[in-house]
Design a protein around this motif. Sequence first.
Motif, PDB file in Angstrom:
ATOM      1  N   ILE A 130     -13.986   9.087  49.004  1.00  0.00           N
ATOM      2  CA  ILE A 130     -14.629   9.437  50.268  1.00  0.00           C
ATOM      3  C   ILE A 130     -16.041   8.852  50.301  1.00  0.00           C
ATOM      4  O   ILE A 130     -16.621   8.517  49.261  1.00  0.00           O
ATOM      5  N   ASP A 131     -16.585   8.709  51.504  1.00  0.00           N
ATOM      6  CA  ASP A 131     -17.923   8.129  51.672  1.00  0.00           C
ATOM      7  C   ASP A 131     -18.975   8.964  50.949  1.00  0.00           C
ATOM      8  O   ASP A 131     -18.956  10.199  51.003  1.00  0.00           O
ATOM      9  N   GLY A 132     -19.886   8.262  50.292  1.00  0.00           N
ATOM     10  CA  GLY A 132     -20.961   8.946  49.575  1.00  0.00           C
ATOM     11  C   GLY A 132     -20.530   9.571  48.277  1.00  0.00           C
ATOM     12  O   GLY A 132     -21.271  10.373  47.690  1.00  0.00           O
ATOM     13  N   GLY A 133     -19.346   9.198  47.798  1.00  0.00           N
ATOM     14  CA  GLY A 133     -18.788   9.851  46.616  1.00  0.00           C
ATOM     15  C   GLY A 133     -19.056   9.167  45.295  1.00  0.00           C
ATOM     16  O   GLY A 133     -18.564   9.620  44.259  1.00  0.00           O
ATOM     17  N   ILE A 134     -19.809   8.074  45.286  1.00  0.00           N
ATOM     18  CA  ILE A 134     -20.082   7.386  44.027  1.00  0.00           C
ATOM     19  C   ILE A 134     -21.288   8.024  43.343  1.00  0.00           C
ATOM     20  O   ILE A 134     -22.406   8.010  43.874  1.00  0.00           O
ATOM     21  N   ALA A 135     -21.054   8.575  42.169  1.00  0.00           N
ATOM     22  CA  ALA A 135     -22.111   9.271  41.429  1.00  0.00           C
ATOM     23  C   ALA A 135     -22.888   8.341  40.511  1.00  0.00           C
ATOM     24  O   ALA A 135     -24.072   8.575  40.232  1.00  0.00           O
ATOM     25  N   LEU A 136     -22.227   7.274  40.028  1.00  0.00           N
ATOM     26  CA  LEU A 136     -22.888   6.384  39.065  1.00  0.00           C
ATOM     27  C   LEU A 136     -22.154   5.055  38.982  1.00  0.00           C
ATOM     28  O   LEU A 136     -20.935   5.019  38.901  1.00  0.00           O
ATOM     29  N   GLU A 137     -22.899   3.955  39.024  1.00  0.00           N
ATOM     30  CA  GLU A 137     -22.362   2.620  38.736  1.00  0.00           C
ATOM     31  C   GLU A 137     -22.545   2.375  37.245  1.00  0.00           C
ATOM     32  O   GLU A 137     -23.629   2.599  36.704  1.00  0.00           O
TER      33      GLU A 137
END
Length: 350
Positions: free
Chosen positions: A196-203
């Motif tokens: 879902i959009d905005g769901g990336i916590a860490l690259e």
Amino acid sequence: MALCRLRSRSQTPMADQMASGEGFGLDCELPVPLDNPRQLFAQIPQIPNLEVYFQNTEDIVKLLLSGDLDMGIVGLDTVSEYGQGKEDLIIVHNALGYGHCYLSLEIPKEHEDFEKINSVMELSQMPKWNEKEPLVVATSFPKLGQKFMKEKGLKHVRFFSPKGAVEVAPKMGTAHVVLDLVNTGETLRANNLREIDGGIALESQAVLVASRKSLLYRVGALGTTHEILKRLEEHLKAVGQFKVTGYMSGSSFEEVAEQVFSQLTLSGLEEPAIHQVFHRRDGEMVVDSYAIDICGPKELLDSPVQQQLRAMGACRVQVSQITKIYDQVNSKWQELRSKLGEENLSKLGL
């Protein structure tokens, strides 16, 4: 006892890359020779005092903190989860160029509660989450998860950390959503999950991490680290870089340079280098042509530059891949010395 011990994760794609020569290995001319695929230790001949052990990711960080090893190659995700707030843990190189993935929040595709949920904001605004019935998140990264959820405004959250795969937790009913690493996305799709959009916590990608105490106080550790950093930077700066060489006739440097700078499209490329080409004629050395070297990313050099060189009358055009770029100043080494403290290094004579 080895003067410096480097450990990398085992039984993962990152370890496969390292052992096969990708990333840290052969590309940096530091091959890790393994006679047997089940072998979990090795030595790198080019650095005699370096021993390599293949260990579990979580264990690497714990062993660094306990002083049982000096350096390790793991994902940034692992360092961020298990090394949070640990001053003795120091990232020596933050981008080794392989092991790319990201930590992402995933929700079930076929669940009535989430049918209209397409963003973390919408998830946080669902009225059903409360102190008695919190959002349950299956993850192997509860510390990162807690930090991420707090930043996104999700107050009523409980984390569930199974020892095995987390992707099946929503199907089993042990969690509502999943916070897990994504590489290709095949696993989450196979288990009916979606991002879902905005769901990336860490690259995340592979990083070289070390014990501050080892670098300062273990004899030879800092010198070995310097050698590793030098080889890494020489290789990483050259990744994706190519050189086009065109040979042209001309009466002088100035004539050739004027033609090159007026007719070549050089946007995004390094300034070309122009060299005299010597030939022996009738017993004498003469200059009747010039070589033009242009370096840059392959996509910028491929067609336009080569075509323009031919249009300018280049009799021969060569394309070669650059494998190393030497810089007088190693920025990563300077950054490391700064992290360790020049005053501390001076006191120790380092």
